[in-house]
Motif scaffolding. Sequence first.
Motif, PDB file in Angstrom:
ATOM      1  N   ALA A  12       0.828  -1.214   0.000  1.00  0.00           N
ATOM      2  CA  ALA A  12       0.000   0.000   0.000  1.00  0.00           C
ATOM      3  C   ALA A  12       0.860   1.260   0.000  1.00  0.00           C
ATOM      4  O   ALA A  12       0.414   2.317  -0.432  1.00  0.00           O
ATOM      5  CB  ALA A  12      -0.941  -0.002   1.199  1.00  0.00           C
ATOM      6  N   ALA A  15       2.148   1.339  -3.616  1.00  0.00           N
ATOM      7  CA  ALA A  15       1.054   1.727  -4.514  1.00  0.00           C
ATOM      8  C   ALA A  15       0.909   3.236  -4.629  1.00  0.00           C
ATOM      9  O   ALA A  15       0.263   3.724  -5.551  1.00  0.00           O
ATOM     10  CB  ALA A  15      -0.257   1.115  -4.033  1.00  0.00           C
ATOM     11  N   VAL A  16       1.466   3.969  -3.676  1.00  0.00           N
ATOM     12  CA  VAL A  16       1.394   5.435  -3.755  1.00  0.00           C
ATOM     13  C   VAL A  16       2.796   6.036  -3.885  1.00  0.00           C
ATOM     14  O   VAL A  16       3.010   7.200  -3.562  1.00  0.00           O
ATOM     15  CB  VAL A  16       0.615   6.040  -2.561  1.00  0.00           C
ATOM     16  CG1 VAL A  16      -0.862   5.666  -2.658  1.00  0.00           C
ATOM     17  CG2 VAL A  16       1.180   5.589  -1.220  1.00  0.00           C
ATOM     18  N   ARG A 188      -2.073  -9.157   5.147  1.00  0.00           N
ATOM     19  CA  ARG A 188      -1.101  -8.689   4.160  1.00  0.00           C
ATOM     20  C   ARG A 188       0.013  -7.897   4.833  1.00  0.00           C
ATOM     21  O   ARG A 188       1.198  -8.109   4.567  1.00  0.00           O
ATOM     22  CB  ARG A 188      -1.811  -7.814   3.110  1.00  0.00           C
ATOM     23  CG  ARG A 188      -0.909  -7.383   1.962  1.00  0.00           C
ATOM     24  CD  ARG A 188      -1.592  -6.429   1.000  1.00  0.00           C
ATOM     25  NE  ARG A 188      -1.999  -5.180   1.597  1.00  0.00           N
ATOM     26  CZ  ARG A 188      -1.169  -4.240   2.066  1.00  0.00           C
ATOM     27  NH1 ARG A 188       0.140  -4.425   1.999  1.00  0.00           N
ATOM     28  NH2 ARG A 188      -1.629  -3.144   2.605  1.00  0.00           N
ATOM     29  N   ARG A 363     -13.299  10.675   4.035  1.00  0.00           N
ATOM     30  CA  ARG A 363     -12.272  11.366   3.260  1.00  0.00           C
ATOM     31  C   ARG A 363     -12.919  12.433   2.383  1.00  0.00           C
ATOM     32  O   ARG A 363     -12.326  13.475   2.123  1.00  0.00           O
ATOM     33  CB  ARG A 363     -11.493  10.352   2.408  1.00  0.00           C
ATOM     34  CG  ARG A 363     -10.377  10.949   1.587  1.00  0.00           C
ATOM     35  CD  ARG A 363      -9.096  10.108   1.538  1.00  0.00           C
ATOM     36  NE  ARG A 363      -9.276   8.691   1.364  1.00  0.00           N
ATOM     37  CZ  ARG A 363      -8.911   8.010   0.264  1.00  0.00           C
ATOM     38  NH1 ARG A 363      -8.380   8.645  -0.755  1.00  0.00           N
ATOM     39  NH2 ARG A 363      -9.069   6.711   0.201  1.00  0.00           N
TER      40      ARG A 363
ATOM     41  N   LEU B 124      -5.696  -2.993  -0.452  1.00  0.00           N
ATOM     42  CA  LEU B 124      -5.242  -1.599  -0.462  1.00  0.00           C
ATOM     43  C   LEU B 124      -6.417  -0.694  -0.099  1.00  0.00           C
ATOM     44  O   LEU B 124      -6.487   0.462  -0.517  1.00  0.00           O
ATOM     45  CB  LEU B 124      -4.696  -1.235  -1.854  1.00  0.00           C
ATOM     46  CG  LEU B 124      -3.641  -2.186  -2.420  1.00  0.00           C
ATOM     47  CD1 LEU B 124      -3.349  -1.860  -3.888  1.00  0.00           C
ATOM     48  CD2 LEU B 124      -2.354  -2.106  -1.601  1.00  0.00           C
ATOM     49  N   SER B 127      -6.554   2.948   0.952  1.00  0.00           N
ATOM     50  CA  SER B 127      -6.051   3.895  -0.043  1.00  0.00           C
ATOM     51  C   SER B 127      -6.830   3.728  -1.335  1.00  0.00           C
ATOM     52  O   SER B 127      -6.282   3.812  -2.426  1.00  0.00           O
ATOM     53  CB  SER B 127      -4.560   3.665  -0.298  1.00  0.00           C
ATOM     54  OG  SER B 127      -3.885   3.358   0.893  1.00  0.00           O
ATOM     55  N   MET B 132      -4.191  -2.957  -9.977  1.00  0.00           N
ATOM     56  CA  MET B 132      -2.886  -3.596 -10.098  1.00  0.00           C
ATOM     57  C   MET B 132      -2.548  -3.697 -11.571  1.00  0.00           C
ATOM     58  O   MET B 132      -3.336  -4.225 -12.360  1.00  0.00           O
ATOM     59  CB  MET B 132      -2.955  -4.976  -9.448  1.00  0.00           C
ATOM     60  CG  MET B 132      -1.625  -5.658  -9.333  1.00  0.00           C
ATOM     61  SD  MET B 132      -1.747  -7.121  -8.296  1.00  0.00           S
ATOM     62  CE  MET B 132      -1.360  -6.443  -6.718  1.00  0.00           C
ATOM     63  N   GLU B 136       1.843  -4.868 -10.264  1.00  0.00           N
ATOM     64  CA  GLU B 136       2.296  -3.746  -9.434  1.00  0.00           C
ATOM     65  C   GLU B 136       1.090  -3.010  -8.841  1.00  0.00           C
ATOM     66  O   GLU B 136       0.189  -2.618  -9.572  1.00  0.00           O
ATOM     67  CB  GLU B 136       3.140  -2.770 -10.267  1.00  0.00           C
ATOM     68  CG  GLU B 136       4.531  -3.290 -10.578  1.00  0.00           C
ATOM     69  CD  GLU B 136       5.366  -3.494  -9.313  1.00  0.00           C
ATOM     70  OE1 GLU B 136       5.502  -2.550  -8.529  1.00  0.00           O
ATOM     71  OE2 GLU B 136       5.871  -4.618  -9.113  1.00  0.00           O
ATOM     72  N   PRO B 137       1.106  -2.787  -7.519  1.00  0.00           N
ATOM     73  CA  PRO B 137      -0.050  -2.155  -6.875  1.00  0.00           C
ATOM     74  C   PRO B 137      -0.123  -0.660  -7.162  1.00  0.00           C
ATOM     75  O   PRO B 137       0.896   0.015  -7.276  1.00  0.00           O
ATOM     76  CB  PRO B 137       0.222  -2.388  -5.380  1.00  0.00           C
ATOM     77  CG  PRO B 137       1.716  -2.475  -5.273  1.00  0.00           C
ATOM     78  CD  PRO B 137       2.174  -3.118  -6.552  1.00  0.00           C
ATOM     79  N   MET B 138      -1.357  -0.165  -7.267  1.00  0.00           N
ATOM     80  CA  MET B 138      -1.591   1.266  -7.477  1.00  0.00           C
ATOM     81  C   MET B 138      -2.803   1.661  -6.647  1.00  0.00           C
ATOM     82  O   MET B 138      -3.803   0.948  -6.649  1.00  0.00           O
ATOM     83  CB  MET B 138      -1.885   1.537  -8.949  1.00  0.00           C
ATOM     84  CG  MET B 138      -0.745   1.117  -9.862  1.00  0.00           C
ATOM     85  SD  MET B 138      -1.038   1.630 -11.564  1.00  0.00           S
ATOM     86  CE  MET B 138      -2.534   0.759 -11.870  1.00  0.00           C
ATOM     87  N   ALA B 139      -2.708   2.799  -5.968  1.00  0.00           N
ATOM     88  CA  ALA B 139      -3.815   3.186  -5.107  1.00  0.00           C
ATOM     89  C   ALA B 139      -4.064   4.680  -5.168  1.00  0.00           C
ATOM     90  O   ALA B 139      -3.333   5.415  -5.838  1.00  0.00           O
ATOM     91  CB  ALA B 139      -3.553   2.743  -3.681  1.00  0.00           C
ATOM     92  N   ARG B 140      -5.116   5.109  -4.428  1.00  0.00           N
ATOM     93  CA  ARG B 140      -5.581   6.497  -4.437  1.00  0.00           C
ATOM     94  C   ARG B 140      -5.736   6.985  -5.870  1.00  0.00           C
ATOM     95  O   ARG B 140      -5.285   8.078  -6.231  1.00  0.00           O
ATOM     96  CB  ARG B 140      -4.600   7.407  -3.699  1.00  0.00           C
ATOM     97  CG  ARG B 140      -4.820   7.451  -2.191  1.00  0.00           C
ATOM     98  CD  ARG B 140      -3.892   8.486  -1.574  1.00  0.00           C
ATOM     99  NE  ARG B 140      -3.242   7.960  -0.377  1.00  0.00           N
ATOM    100  CZ  ARG B 140      -2.018   8.281   0.016  1.00  0.00           C
ATOM    101  NH1 ARG B 140      -1.285   9.117  -0.702  1.00  0.00           N
ATOM    102  NH2 ARG B 140      -1.520   7.768   1.117  1.00  0.00           N
TER     103      ARG B 140
END
Lengths: 509, 155
Positions: A12, A15-16, A188, A363, B124, B127, B132, B136-140
């Motif tokens: 996570a 991912a950012v 995780r 949020r 995730l 966020s 993915m 590869e993970p991607m968030a927000r």
Amino acid sequence: MMMRFFVPRDAAARAVGADKVAAALHDEARRRGIEIQIVRTGSRGLFWLEPMVEVETPDGRIAFGPAKPGDAPGLLTAGASHPLYLGRPEDIPFLKRQTRLTFARCGIVDPLSLADWRAHGGGRGLERARSLGAAATLQEVAKSGLRGRGGAGFPTGIKWKTVADTVADRKYVVCNADEGDSGTFADRMLLEGDPFALIEGMAIAGLAVGAAKGFVYIRSEYPDAVRTFERAVSLAEADGLLGAAAGFDIEVRVGAGAYVCGEETALLESIEGKRGQVRAKPPLPAHKGLFGRPTVVNNVVTLATVPWILAEGAEAYSVLGMGRSRGTMPIQLAGNVRHGGLFETAFGVTLGELVDGIGGGTRSGRPVRAVQVGGPLGAYFPRALFDTAFDYEAFAARDGLIGHGGIVVFDETVDMMRQAGFAMEFCAIESCGKCTPCRIGSTRGVETLDRIRRGERVAANLELIEDLCQTMKFGSLCALGGFTPYPVMSALRHFPEDFVRRARAVAAG
Amino acid sequence: MSVQWDEAEAREIVRRHEGREGRLLPILHDVQASFGCIPDPAIPFLAQAMNVTRAEVHGVVSFYHDFRDRPAGRHVLKICRAEACQAMEGEGLARRLLDRLGLEWGGTTPDGRVTVEPVYCLGLCASAPAAMLDGEPMARLDDGSIGEIVSEVSR
Ligand SMILES: Cc1cc2nc3c(=O)[nH]c(=O)nc-3n(C[C@H](O)[C@H](O)[C@H](O)COP(=O)(O)O)c2cc1C
Ligand code: SF4
Ligand code: FES
């Protein structure tokens, strides 16, 4: 003097942009001739602050976040005046208010350093279990009051005792790391942030029940966790923590995208190389589990909590909590929430405190309208139920469940009829196909809700939904079909206006 | 990513898992990693190699969402459609992305560059919305980052 930085490698955080931040720090330091070391840790679980960079100082670590690659030059020399300055992570209210036992090391240590793990108390639980022997270890686990964190909340001590009491040529310890529930990521985080805790917990389980082999079944949606955990197993083998001398081995298995394989008997079928279909019980896995042998099946969090209990004593764990929910629970705040992340705390805190106080509301900034607790099979609660204490029995008394501890927050724009429809749809997609009420009932549920949406015979179709839910609840072999009525009926009961008003609006054209 | 069926390679995969308990899933994962999917000839081959019926192998392959019967596009984008991502308007975002690519869920662009698939939670969820890309993970995610994804996969 060499500066030490800590940048999470948790998925996570990656991912950012955590990898890019780490690379930028590295490049900038080299450009300026500053010697730095970057330790890739797990995440502390304050996800709205990721990527959160920490730097070692004489007064402990200081955190900055959320960082971007462009912040690297400033971070190399940053102090309290830096705009991303957060101070000592332990003093950030979200962390300060937690009781971190299971997640004590997560976000702090290098997850693949056995030296780090030992320096932070790793291995003491197993050592104590070895000196106590199997029977006294079982007793400690039972006395702690630990219940399964995968969802069902079954007392771990009783499960282990059942397996220990069997006689068999082989027994197994199986770790359920299928974590399919939306809104959950505790497993995780542990697999990626403190894998040796799980390895230690499984070794203790093996010792207590007389098993020499463990399997960890990780879902394929978690490639980072698979990679880190496999690496941890190799390191543990090389170290002697696992292997012949230790009397315990672990094999990693990767799922293949089936939610139902989180159900323990479907998971066993899957490890055996079959379709992930749920088995009828009895026999219990504790008697006839993997390859027909007595098997302990436990969630990642359950197993990773055992080392703490052994190291600190059952008493220290059981004094925390409320009622029959002893110890701590890693609660996961997710969805439309301002401060999303992992909040480990003793049972008993109210839902409202978690969502409004700790989570800080939505949020989006709009009012919170509903929360779903316990994954896709968990109930939707309105604000009127925010006084519910986080406790297995308190949630059950209000027709809900805490499941694996996920809380998904929705703001006022949520359409609860759509959420009910999704619950039915998810059940239809993921059903293992064994029971008619689950397989067919869920599809009929989707169709019936569509009719209500179109304003067709609303009253009669709402009655049909209730009937379908009754049939699914009582005619399903496992909780996929059996609990899908929870989100559906709670949406209907607590938010009836979404069903009737919208349907009426459609009918009126 | 389409690769010709190669029995020697398949035999080598099976050999690698010799002696493991319940080895069909790990073998299928490896077959898919090598061939991009579970090609038709793999079914009888694995049935024979493992001494089970074709129906059994086929039953396993078809049960799990991960196994494909034909190769995916050069890039695989998995977009989360589960509740936490729904709460952050992931559905609308996904719809706009699919429209830009001219795809439906599970579809592959005509040039074979990208396949877009649904996934139900990537862990995730704090966020959200999340996806993915090629593992590869991607968030927000928002419309800006989705735009970047489109240009990345269109290259
Ligand atoms: C449809 C379904 C999915 C489940 N998914 C999971 C899961 O992903 N992880 C998990 O630990 N337990 C899951 N469970 C619960 C397991 O069946 C089992 O109760 C649990 O793994 C036992 O471990 P524990 O006692 O440590 O909780 C699921 C149950 C059902 C019915
Ligand atoms: S309830 Fe659904 S998932 Fe569970 S055993 Fe029956 S058909 Fe399978
Ligand atoms: S619900 Fe989308 S990542 Fe969990």
